[in-house]
Design an enzyme around this catalytic site. Structure first.
Site, PDB file in Angstrom:
ATOM      1  N   LYS A 136       0.837  -1.200   0.000  1.00  0.00           N
ATOM      2  CA  LYS A 136       0.000   0.000   0.000  1.00  0.00           C
ATOM      3  C   LYS A 136       0.874   1.254   0.000  1.00  0.00           C
ATOM      4  O   LYS A 136       0.677   2.164  -0.776  1.00  0.00           O
ATOM      5  CB  LYS A 136      -0.933  -0.023   1.215  1.00  0.00           C
ATOM      6  CG  LYS A 136      -1.838   1.178   1.296  1.00  0.00           C
ATOM      7  CD  LYS A 136      -2.797   1.114   2.455  1.00  0.00           C
ATOM      8  CE  LYS A 136      -3.530   2.438   2.580  1.00  0.00           C
ATOM      9  NZ  LYS A 136      -4.388   2.508   3.751  1.00  0.00           N
ATOM     10  N   GLU A 180      10.587  -4.869   4.058  1.00  0.00           N
ATOM     11  CA  GLU A 180      10.622  -6.267   3.629  1.00  0.00           C
ATOM     12  C   GLU A 180      10.283  -6.395   2.148  1.00  0.00           C
ATOM     13  O   GLU A 180      10.954  -7.093   1.382  1.00  0.00           O
ATOM     14  CB  GLU A 180       9.611  -7.105   4.433  1.00  0.00           C
ATOM     15  CG  GLU A 180       9.936  -7.269   5.902  1.00  0.00           C
ATOM     16  CD  GLU A 180       9.312  -6.192   6.765  1.00  0.00           C
ATOM     17  OE1 GLU A 180       9.102  -5.052   6.273  1.00  0.00           O
ATOM     18  OE2 GLU A 180       9.039  -6.478   7.939  1.00  0.00           O
ATOM     19  N   GLY A 228      -4.788  -1.634   5.053  1.00  0.00           N
ATOM     20  CA  GLY A 228      -3.970  -2.755   4.590  1.00  0.00           C
ATOM     21  C   GLY A 228      -4.616  -4.100   4.882  1.00  0.00           C
ATOM     22  O   GLY A 228      -4.717  -4.966   4.007  1.00  0.00           O
ATOM     23  N   ARG A 229      -5.088  -4.299   6.116  1.00  0.00           N
ATOM     24  CA  ARG A 229      -5.639  -5.623   6.487  1.00  0.00           C
ATOM     25  C   ARG A 229      -7.064  -5.816   5.985  1.00  0.00           C
ATOM     26  O   ARG A 229      -7.665  -6.855   6.243  1.00  0.00           O
ATOM     27  CB  ARG A 229      -5.530  -5.813   8.001  1.00  0.00           C
ATOM     28  CG  ARG A 229      -6.133  -4.715   8.848  1.00  0.00           C
ATOM     29  CD  ARG A 229      -5.689  -4.843  10.318  1.00  0.00           C
ATOM     30  NE  ARG A 229      -6.125  -3.724  11.145  1.00  0.00           N
ATOM     31  CZ  ARG A 229      -5.471  -2.576  11.290  1.00  0.00           C
ATOM     32  NH1 ARG A 229      -4.329  -2.382  10.630  1.00  0.00           N
ATOM     33  NH2 ARG A 229      -5.912  -1.606  12.062  1.00  0.00           N
ATOM     34  N   GLU A 245      -4.156  -6.554  15.146  1.00  0.00           N
ATOM     35  CA  GLU A 245      -3.669  -5.245  14.702  1.00  0.00           C
ATOM     36  C   GLU A 245      -4.800  -4.218  14.799  1.00  0.00           C
ATOM     37  O   GLU A 245      -4.568  -3.043  15.049  1.00  0.00           O
ATOM     38  CB  GLU A 245      -3.117  -5.320  13.265  1.00  0.00           C
ATOM     39  CG  GLU A 245      -2.204  -4.160  12.914  1.00  0.00           C
ATOM     40  CD  GLU A 245      -1.490  -4.318  11.568  1.00  0.00           C
ATOM     41  OE1 GLU A 245      -2.111  -4.033  10.527  1.00  0.00           O
ATOM     42  OE2 GLU A 245      -0.309  -4.711  11.554  1.00  0.00           O
ATOM     43  N   HIS A 302      -3.639 -32.961  17.631  1.00  0.00           N
ATOM     44  CA  HIS A 302      -2.457 -33.743  18.019  1.00  0.00           C
ATOM     45  C   HIS A 302      -1.333 -32.835  18.492  1.00  0.00           C
ATOM     46  O   HIS A 302      -0.179 -33.254  18.565  1.00  0.00           O
ATOM     47  CB  HIS A 302      -2.007 -34.601  16.837  1.00  0.00           C
ATOM     48  CG  HIS A 302      -3.069 -35.585  16.435  1.00  0.00           C
ATOM     49  ND1 HIS A 302      -3.200 -36.828  17.006  1.00  0.00           N
ATOM     50  CD2 HIS A 302      -4.112 -35.461  15.572  1.00  0.00           C
ATOM     51  CE1 HIS A 302      -4.245 -37.448  16.476  1.00  0.00           C
ATOM     52  NE2 HIS A 302      -4.823 -36.625  15.613  1.00  0.00           N
ATOM     53  N   LYS A 326       9.930  -0.490  13.785  1.00  0.00           N
ATOM     54  CA  LYS A 326      10.455  -0.149  12.452  1.00  0.00           C
ATOM     55  C   LYS A 326      11.550   0.910  12.588  1.00  0.00           C
ATOM     56  O   LYS A 326      12.606   0.819  11.959  1.00  0.00           O
ATOM     57  CB  LYS A 326       9.337   0.408  11.565  1.00  0.00           C
ATOM     58  CG  LYS A 326       8.353  -0.639  11.043  1.00  0.00           C
ATOM     59  CD  LYS A 326       7.358   0.025  10.088  1.00  0.00           C
ATOM     60  CE  LYS A 326       6.206  -0.910   9.735  1.00  0.00           C
ATOM     61  NZ  LYS A 326       5.160  -0.261   8.954  1.00  0.00           N
TER      62      LYS A 326
HETATM   63  O1  F6P Z   1       3.589  -3.095   9.681  1.00  0.00           O
HETATM   64  C1  F6P Z   1       2.217  -3.127   9.646  1.00  0.00           C
HETATM   65  C2  F6P Z   1       1.688  -2.773   8.298  1.00  0.00           C
HETATM   66  O2  F6P Z   1       1.640  -1.393   8.170  1.00  0.00           O
HETATM   67  C3  F6P Z   1       0.324  -3.405   8.081  1.00  0.00           C
HETATM   68  O3  F6P Z   1      -0.692  -2.688   8.620  1.00  0.00           O
HETATM   69  C4  F6P Z   1       0.305  -3.542   6.606  1.00  0.00           C
HETATM   70  O4  F6P Z   1      -0.685  -4.439   6.203  1.00  0.00           O
HETATM   71  C5  F6P Z   1       1.708  -4.009   6.347  1.00  0.00           C
HETATM   72  O5  F6P Z   1       2.488  -3.268   7.245  1.00  0.00           O
HETATM   73  C6  F6P Z   1       2.202  -3.855   4.950  1.00  0.00           C
HETATM   74  O6  F6P Z   1       2.166  -2.527   4.528  1.00  0.00           O
HETATM   75  P1  F6P Z   1       2.287  -2.116   3.000  1.00  0.00           P
HETATM   76  O7  F6P Z   1       1.136  -2.702   2.282  1.00  0.00           O
HETATM   77  O8  F6P Z   1       2.268  -0.621   2.991  1.00  0.00           O
HETATM   78  O9  F6P Z   1       3.587  -2.663   2.483  1.00  0.00           O
END
Ligand code: F6P
Length: 542
Positions: A199, A205, A256-257, A342, A373, A511
């Site tokens: 987003k 990452e 995002g979620r 979250e 199990h 972060k």
């Molecule tokens: O670190 C949390 C977060 O901001 C989430 O809320 C989000 O879904 C995720 O990182 C990924 O963010 P982006 O879609 O901006 O890479």
């Protein structure tokens, strides 16, 4: 933005506390069934695509009446309208929260023109990639994390039987290169489509994995980055700066979620096709309508959300276990962790004032029967009571490649799966007294031990609550409805608690500290760090 009352300041909160002391704490589900032969009928409900049995929960009419009064006290219906209408209910970021608009039929709901145009463009691209004879694509590598990964990854796994043979989808999220490396090992750049999903397009990452993927693509002989890389983002400029031409944009009012319904759903659409993606949206929309229109006492997200409040704030249960009895739903617990924890893992109300009560439970789980199990021992006999949510699917779909005796056997396995699911909720509720345990023949038990001692080890307290959700089949439409049910249930408990369920400031500190530590890991400079972090940093560099 309109201010809504806080639950603990309503007289109903105190009434619930005394109700809990007087009868809620000692409530026994077994006695409730004995007293009311109609309990299953009274406490089960058919919502769109999802049948819910709430009857094995520690709840009765008096408790529900108080919880419904609490919902009225906090103006739940007005809060719900604020959500659907696009009021800026995510106040700390000044944003509306309009994932429901993404699944509204064309011509309905806010921003319908933009939503439909974006959907049409995304689906056309998806169908193009899916047409393997023309596209030549055999593998799609989706790079994203959190909301830009968990939803699409979970849905694609759940709907595997809709994915054509010969089309593979890979999801890479972790900054740990051990996630990306094994995926790329098997692939050919000429037949691989990358999707970089973020987003913000600033997530460490995702950008790291995207750069590594591009480096692999060029090193392995790939020639057309523009053709083989697409981005889904609300930051088109950052994607362009990265060198991606094909970008699908979305809006800041999609959290995002809550974004799998947007262009973030591109890998889903490639996997299952545009028609099935539309069915996913339609299933979710049906649940939106139910949430918006059904009376509170027959409204499934409302009932589940209020039950969550009852368990978290009055019984003091700290976690909820989710047990999907369908291997395709094995990533659902991970998806729900982000959705619920979250969203509702907050310690201050909308005014920023500290809360006097607990918020999000820990949400965790594993597909059945595997969980049986592993940790079900603790659910049955441990010292904590953990409400369990079972999800079962009546009719299996193993895919068109399964037939003959093999199919018969798999169908038979499905019956075993369902029997296990029913048995677990039954066992949690029924328990077993020491007397019954003593009277039983237990072939593996020690003959040396006093039978009374042994029977205490082999007894179960029972009265452990569970909810069972049933789907007729796991289809795009039923899955859409199930996910929307969870989204709204999280909204309901968050609305009762008067928290902002749509921000996530709690992820920022880590972060920022990570960015500070990165150069220190290279240089070894530990000056000013706390003793533990400095010690660990030195160890990692030694
Ligand atoms: O670190 C949390 C977060 O901001 C989430 O809320 C989000 O879904 C995720 O990182 C990924 O963010 P982006 O879609 O901006 O890479």
């Amino acid at each position: 933005m309109t201010e809504f009352p806080r639950c603990d300041r309503s007289p109903t909160w105190a009434a619930l506390q005394s109700h809990f002391q007087q009868s809620g704490r000692a409530f026994d589900v077994r006695q409730a069934f004995a007293a009311d032969p109609e309990r299953f009928a009274s406490w089960s409900l058919q919502a769109p695509e999802v049948f819910a049995d709430l009857s094995k929960n520690r709840i009765d009419r008096a408790t529900l009446d108080l919880l419904l009064q609490l919902a009225r006290d906090v103006q739940l219906t007005a809060q719900r309208e604020a959500l659907f209408n696009g009021d800026p209910i995510n106040a700390t970021e000044g944003r509306a929260v309009l994932h429901t608009a993404l699944r509204a039929p064309a011509g309905k709901g806010p921003f319908t023109d933009e939503v439909q145009a974006s959907l049409t463009r995304m689906l056309a691209f998806a169908d193009g990639v899916r047409d393997q004879a023309k596209s030549g694509i055999t593998d799609v590598v989706h790079i994203g994390i959190g909301g830009s990964d968990l939803g699409p990854a979970m849905v694609v796994q759940a709907l595997q039987s809709y994915v054509p043979a010969g089309l593979r989808l890979h999801f890479v999220s972790n900054v740990d290169g051990h996630d990306l490396a094994p995926v790329l090992r098997e692939l050919d750049p000429a037949t691989t489509q990358f999707i970089v999903a973020s987003k913000t397009f600033t997530t460490q990452e995702t950008l790291a994995n995207a750069m590594a993927a591009r480096a692999w693509f060029l090193a392995a002989g790939g020639t057309d980055v523009a053709k083989h890389f697409a981005a889904t983002t609300s930051n088109a400029k950052a994607a362009a700066d990265f060198g991606i031409d094909t970008t699908f944009g979305f809006w800041d009012w999609v959290g995002g979620r809550y974004s799998l319904w947007s262009v973030i759903g591109l890998p889903i659409a490639i996997a299952v096709g545009s028609e099935n993606f539309r069915a996913l949206l339609a299933g979710a929309h049906a649940m939106d309508q139910h949430f918006r229109e059904a009376p509170l006492e027959r409204n499934l997200p409302v009932l589940l959300g209020l039950l969550d409040v009852w368990y978290r704030n009055f019984h003091g249960f700290t976690s909820r276990s989710v047990a999907p009895y369908h291997q395709g739903l094995r990533r659902l617990p991970a998806y729900l962790q982000q959705l619920e924890m979250e969203s509702n893992g907050k310690g201050v109300d909308r005014e920023g004032d500290p809360l006097s009560f607990a918020t999000s439970p820990v949400v965790w789980g594993e597909a059945g029967t595997n969980g049986q199990h592993a940790y079900f021992q603790m659910l049955h006999q441990g010292t904590d009571v953990i409400p369990v949510e079972f999800i079962a699917v009546k009719t299996p779909n193993f895919g068109a490649h399964v037939g003959g005796e093999w199919l018969d056997r798999l169908k038979d396995q499905h019956v075993k799966l369902l029997a296990n699911c029913l048995a677990q909720s039954q066992a949690l509720m029924q328990g077993k007294t020491a007397e019954v345990a003593r009277a039983e023949f237990a072939p593996t038990a020690s003959k040396e031990l006093d039978p009374d001692v042994l029977s205490r080890h082999r007894s179960f307290t029972g009265n452990r609550p569970s909810t069972t959700l049933l789907l007729d089949a796991l289809t795009p439409s039923s899955l859409g409805a199930l996910i929307a049910l969870y989204e709204h249930r999280v909204f309901v408990s968050g609305a009762v608690w008067n928290i902002n369920s749509f921000d996530q400031w709690g992820v920022e500190l880590g972060k920022a500290l990570c960015n500070g530590l990165l150069p220190r890991l290279a240089s070894g400079d530990a000056a000013g760090l706390d003793g533990s972090t400095a010690g660990l940093l030195n160890k990692l560099r030694a």
